[in-house]
Design an enzyme around this catalytic site. Structure first.
Site, PDB file in Angstrom:
ATOM      1  CB  CYS A   1      -0.950   0.000   1.191  1.00  0.00           C
ATOM      2  SG  CYS A   1      -2.097  -1.388   1.174  1.00  0.00           S
TER       3      CYS A   1
ATOM      4  CE  LYS B   1     -14.655   4.500   6.760  1.00  0.00           C
ATOM      5  NZ  LYS B   1     -15.483   4.240   5.613  1.00  0.00           N
TER       6      LYS B   1
ATOM      7  CG  HIS C   1      -5.898   1.646  -0.543  1.00  0.00           C
ATOM      8  ND1 HIS C   1      -4.895   2.519  -0.944  1.00  0.00           N
ATOM      9  CD2 HIS C   1      -5.265   0.567  -0.002  1.00  0.00           C
ATOM     10  CE1 HIS C   1      -3.720   1.993  -0.649  1.00  0.00           C
ATOM     11  NE2 HIS C   1      -3.915   0.806  -0.085  1.00  0.00           N
TER      12      HIS C   1
END
Length: 398
Positions: A86, A337, A341
């Site tokens: 990530c 949120k 992502h």
């Protein structure tokens, strides 16, 4: 011990970012082109051919530099494709900055992209290495792994589960409220606390609205030497620190690991603060963009990054310390949120928010006189991950 760092040796003079979301109408090529074009539009004296080299971050939307060179029709320029879970977009940025600081290039571009929705999967794509089946990190889903933070934190610090649930809800409520004011976010609606807490459960006490979404997107940054920055823009963003750590992945087997901290984050933050000369991040930073993949993650990160004392992060969250008008705004753009992502783009999207804030272009989200920002990515899961921390600012300090 910290790395030597390249504080104030390079600067970002242009950035671009697409709208994140379910971009069924756009391909990976389209997203890359849109992000790069916006970046070039912010620096009208720079043409595509003026850029010496590129770093591309993507987890699964391309396998080489050709993923970028083809849509941009680059004239045989070097393009390096990187991936680091990530932290992939941040890794592209880190390497691009080092290339300029080394003197190898004058102008480079870091680009991140991910096209997840077309895969048909409900979560992030992953290709696990061969294993005999006993590796603990491969045995459960990401929501299940991160759901352990909630009861572990409550047990260690004696937090009433109802209080921890309230703090987790506040994370989601805060970030969705911020994202509702961001035209590039995937989810642009405020969400009530009642709706967050009544959402269908995914793992443990994590509901759907405790988890970041899945989206498509791209973002990029144009990096030059700091001494040349004012030739391109009146409002450069100077790089103060870049830190990356990869853990030994021992947490899943270590009986002393208790799921209340990410040691990789602690180490990366310590290194970044040493590079940037930061002793009290809560007072010295103007804002922070952190990896809120799940709501309890953000609470733990407040402590690992030194914003809260151990066992106090949940209280500070509920007290509004990290709200948009709090002492240290965290995820003022809406975070994962609100954006989802798209792995290769997220780290650069965080830097894009700092870029907008420093330029006074954040619209309804604009903070008063921001000067220093932190961005953070976490890849992997509790007990074994990679962590990236950057510090950027709008003023030279050397």
């Amino acid at each position: 011990m910290s790395s030597r760092g390249i504080s104030d040796r390079v600067a970002v003079v242009g950035m671009g970012c697409t709208r994140f979301g379910e971009r069924w109408d756009q391909s990976t090529d389209d997203l890359l082109l849109d992000a790069v074009q916006e970046c070039l539009d912010t620096t009208p004296t720079v043409a595509k051919d003026d850029i010496d080299a590129y770093w591309l971050g993507t987890l699964g939307s391309g396998q080489s530099g050709l993923t970028l060179s083809r849509p941009l029709a680059l004239d045989h320029k070097p393009v390096t494709r990187v991936e680091n879970y990530c932290a992939t977009g941040s890794e592209a940025f880190r390497n691009a900055c080092y290339a300029v600081a080394s003197g190898a290039y004058d102008r480079v571009m870091a680009v991140g992209v991910e096209k997840l929705k077309d895969s048909g999967f409900s979560g992030l794509l992953r290709t696990d290495p061969p294993s005999d089946g006993t590796a603990p990190e491969l045995s459960i889903t990401a929501p299940a792994a991160f759901s352990m933070l909630d009861p572990a934190y409550s047990a260690r610090y004696g937090v009433d589960p109802a209080g921890m649930r309230e703090a987790m809800t506040h994370v989601a409520w805060k970030n969705h409220r911020n994202g509702a004011r961001n035209p590039k976010a995937q989810f642009r609606s405020e969400v009530s606390r009642e709706k967050i807490e009544s959402a269908p459960k995914v793992a443990g006490r994590l509901g759907v609205l405790d988890c970041s979404g899945v989206s498509d997107g791209a973002a990029c940054a144009l990096v030059v030497r700091a001494e040349d920055a004012l030739q391109y823009t009146d409002t450069p963003m100077y790089v103060k620190a870049l830190s990356l750590t990869a853990g030994p992945m021992s947490g899943g087997m270590d009986p002393d690991y208790d799921y209340t901290t990410f040691p990789e984050v602690v180490r990366a933050a310590r290194d970044a603060y040493a590079q940037a000369g930061i002793e009290d991040p809560l007072s010295q930073l103007s804002m922070a963009e952190v990896h809120d993949c799940f709501t309890p993650t953000e609470i733990v990160l407040m402590e690992d990054l030194g914003f809260s004392e151990r066992g106090q992060g949940w209280k500070d969250m509920l007290a509004g310390v990290f709200d948009s008008h709090g002492r240290l705004p965290v995820n003022p753009d809406g975070g994962l949120k609100s954006f989802g992502h798209p792995v290769g783009a997220s780290g650069l999207r965080m830097l894009y928010e700092a870029w907008l804030q420093f330029r006074g272009r954040a619209g309804e989200r604009q903070l008063p006189d921001p000067h220093t920002a932190l961005t953070h990515n976490l890849g992997g899961r509790p007990g074994g991950c990679v962590s990236f921390v950057s510090v950027v600012g709008n003023r030279l300090t050397r």
